[in-house]
Enzyme design. Structure first.
Site, PDB file in Angstrom:
ATOM      1  N   HIS A 174       0.828  -0.978  -0.028  1.00 33.65           N
ATOM      2  CA  HIS A 174       0.109   0.040   0.283  1.00 33.65           C
ATOM      3  C   HIS A 174       0.787   1.145  -0.106  1.00 33.65           C
ATOM      4  O   HIS A 174       0.492   2.458  -0.228  1.00 33.65           O
ATOM      5  CB  HIS A 174      -0.917   0.058   1.128  1.00 33.65           C
ATOM      6  CG  HIS A 174      -0.507   0.148   2.561  1.00 33.65           C
ATOM      7  ND1 HIS A 174      -0.064  -0.754   3.461  1.00 33.65           N
ATOM      8  CD2 HIS A 174       0.090   1.331   3.031  1.00 33.65           C
ATOM      9  CE1 HIS A 174       0.421  -0.108   4.560  1.00 33.65           C
ATOM     10  NE2 HIS A 174       0.403   1.301   4.367  1.00 33.65           N
ATOM     11  N   ASP A 203       0.025  -7.539   1.464  1.00 39.36           N
ATOM     12  CA  ASP A 203       0.403  -5.938   1.496  1.00 39.36           C
ATOM     13  C   ASP A 203       2.079  -5.983   1.527  1.00 39.36           C
ATOM     14  O   ASP A 203       2.607  -5.298   2.290  1.00 39.36           O
ATOM     15  CB  ASP A 203      -0.131  -5.635   2.775  1.00 39.36           C
ATOM     16  CG  ASP A 203      -0.101  -4.014   2.769  1.00 39.36           C
ATOM     17  OD1 ASP A 203       0.259  -3.720   1.504  1.00 39.36           O
ATOM     18  OD2 ASP A 203      -0.047  -3.315   3.767  1.00 39.36           O
ATOM     19  N   SER A 235       4.806   2.502   7.770  1.00 42.40           N
ATOM     20  CA  SER A 235       4.155   1.488   7.128  1.00 42.40           C
ATOM     21  C   SER A 235       5.633   0.959   6.342  1.00 42.40           C
ATOM     22  O   SER A 235       6.379   1.714   5.466  1.00 42.40           O
ATOM     23  CB  SER A 235       3.289   1.906   6.035  1.00 42.40           C
ATOM     24  OG  SER A 235       2.042   2.002   6.828  1.00 42.40           O
TER      25      SER A 235
END
Length: 544
Positions: free
Chosen positions: A175, A205, A282
């Site tokens: 993402h 992911d 992230s």
């Protein structure tokens, strides 16, 4: 008469001197007595329970006391600070701590772990496509002014990544790269490189980015299967654009399914931690106190968009499997059983005759898939895979997902109140194709010999500058010929050498006619601080 006055003054003076001497004598004597009393008090041994207690005075027979109306207290001596004995840890307790941390101090452990991981964690910047703009009253003016269906709208995005090879492969979240373009990777030593999308897996992911560099510091990868609840961990990344940030916490839980991967075959088996994780973390590393990566920071549990107590990381073993597949096959090859499953709760356990809730219940089977071919049935409970206990749906998913198609696994199954063993040759799970990096419709082009980066105008920009033709100046390199001529980003090039410019191809055709050292006439339009526009001329000398 005069003589009498003089005699009187002499006598008065004499008596005054005598009085002063007497007062000094009395004062000295009083001081000596006060010092004597204090030295005597210091020699008294005062029991602790006597402090601030009223004196107990025996009244004489037949007399009344005023104890009810007035109490007399003993005033304790002054406290001497160096007489306090501070409580210290007994010597016999210190070796217990030393075994856990060198010299009884955990700081060196955290510091060494930080030194190992920091050079291997990078910051990733990109232009992220805004997926949709609501067509409602709040955005009515936007829709009237622009055409979102025709134009692309981007915002700046950022995340983190982990260097996994010395020649520039970087592990991150899918993402972080999804719907992005123009990836820029910033290393710990502040070097910057353009990034190239290699591949990704929406189901887990996980994604891989590549930069053209050599001799990069590689992160140490740990075994996520050995992670334990309560273990100290550190989260590393660039939260809120604060690069190379480290936070510490513990592993709060294992095997979390938070339902953020919106894919049919999505795999969620997150490591939960209370180490602070925020947007920008992230793709960064979750490391143990040895500095080994045991997770990839991915998500947070929040109602505000910022940290509220819990973060989640993808186990490193799963990430390693995904990256190996991407680099070897160009896609993720994941095992498949072909079952529909649910967690076993107390009710289901009683229904199938288990002593306690454990394993996962097979609700249904996909016809023709490996589980059906191996003889499994609806109502069976899968207890283990190759001897490893299955505790939940996502636990079984990751155990199968980490295996490859055609690999054989041994399943321990509960059926009819007894255990059975089945050998299953896994199938291949459907592949969820990642989206390729976006190519912006703006078609930016760079011209190093001018120091310009240009693109075609959008419809909204034509309205904004009240112009039908021209090209947009996206960037100007400092110190370049265009910079020296006074051209700035955000301006519109209307003509070159008095020839009208409609699009970038016109610009390229005209510029190619000039040679090094030629001076070229530009006519440009810029907006003023009053939100109007004005045209100006710039003369640019073409460089080599």
């Amino acid at each position: 008469m005069e003589l009498v006055k003089k005699v009187f003054i002499v006598i008065a003076s004499f008596f005054l001197i005598v009085l002063v001497i007497y007062i000094i004598h009395i004062s000295q004597k009083a001081q000596q007595e006060r010092e004597l009393r204090m030295s005597q008090q210091e020699e008294l041994e005062i029991p602790p329970d006597s402090i601030r207690r009223p004196l107990e005075i025996e009244p004489e027979p037949g007399t009344e006391t005023e104890a009810d109306s007035q109490e007399t207290y003993f005033e304790p001596p002054e406290i001497i600070p160096d007489s306090i004995e501070w409580k210290k840890l007994p010597e016999e307790k210190i070796p217990e701590i030393s075994r856990a941390f060198p010299q009884g101090n955990p700081n060196p452990v955290f510091i060494n772990a930080a030194r190992k991981i920091l050079p291997s964690v990078v910051t990733i910047h990109s232009n992220m496509l805004i997926s949709s703009i609501p067509d409602d009253e709040n955005h009515k003016e936007f829709w009237e002014k622009y055409n979102p269906e025709e134009e692309q709208w981007f915002r700046k995005g950022s995340g983190s990544g982990i260097i996994i090879s010395s020649n520039g492969y970087i592990l991150t979240n899918y993402h972080v790269l999804e719907n992005g373009s123009e990836y820029k990777v910033i290393l710990y030593d502040k070097r910057e490189y353009p990034g190239r999308f290699v591949g990704g897996d929406p189901n887990t992911d996980i994604a891989v980015l590549k930069i053209d560099a050599e001799d990069l510091p590689i992160a140490y990868m740990g075994n996520s299967d050995s992670v334990q609840i309560g273990e100290w961990v550190m989260a590393v990344g660039s939260p809120l654009n604060f690069t190379s940030t480290i936070t510490a916490g513990i592993v709060s839980a294992l095997g979390r399914d938070i339902r953020i991967i919106q894919q049919r075959y999505g795999v969620e088996n997150f490591i939960q931690t209370d180490a602070v994780i925020n947007p920008g973390n992230s793709g960064g590393a979750l490391v143990n106190l040895r500095g080994e990566v045991i997770g990839i920071n991915t998500a947070i549990a929040t109602r505000t968009g910022l940290y509220q107590g819990y973060g989640f990381a993808i186990p490193s073993n799963l990430a390693i499997k995904v990256v190996n597949d991407i680099l070897k096959y160009g896609e993720v090859r994941r095992g498949l059983l072909g079952v529909t499953i649910e967690n076993v709760d107390n009710r289901i356990a009683r229904g199938v005759g288990l002593n306690q809730p454990t394993g996962v219940l097979i609700q249904g089977l996909e016809p023709g898939y490996p589980a059906e071919k191996a003889g499994l049935k609806p109502g069976d409970v899968i207890l283990s895979v190759d001897g490893d206990e299955v505790t939940s749906v996502n636990d079984l998913q990751i155990k199968i997902a980490q295996r490859s198609p055609n690999e054989e696994v041994k399943l321990k199954v509960w059926r009819d109140r007894r255990t059975l063993t089945f050998k299953v040759k896994l199938g291949k799970a459907p592949v969820s194709r990642p989206k390729p990096p976006l190519l912006e419709k703006k078609n930016k082009k760079g011209y190093k010999n001018l120091g310009l980066e240009i693109r075609n105008l959008t419809n909204s920009e034509k309205k904004k500058f009240d112009i039908e033709t021209g090209i947009f100046v996206e960037a100007v390199k400092p110190g370049s010929p265009a910079y020296e001529a006074g051209i700035f980003p955000g301006e519109i090039i209307i003509s070159i050498d008095d020839k009208k410019i409609d699009e970038t191809s016109d610009f390229e055709k005209i510029i190619s006619q000039f040679k090094q050292g030629d001076v070229i006439k530009f006519v440009l339009r810029r907006r003023t601080f009053t939100d109007k526009y004005t045209d100006h001329i710039a003369f640019v000398e073409k460089d080599k």
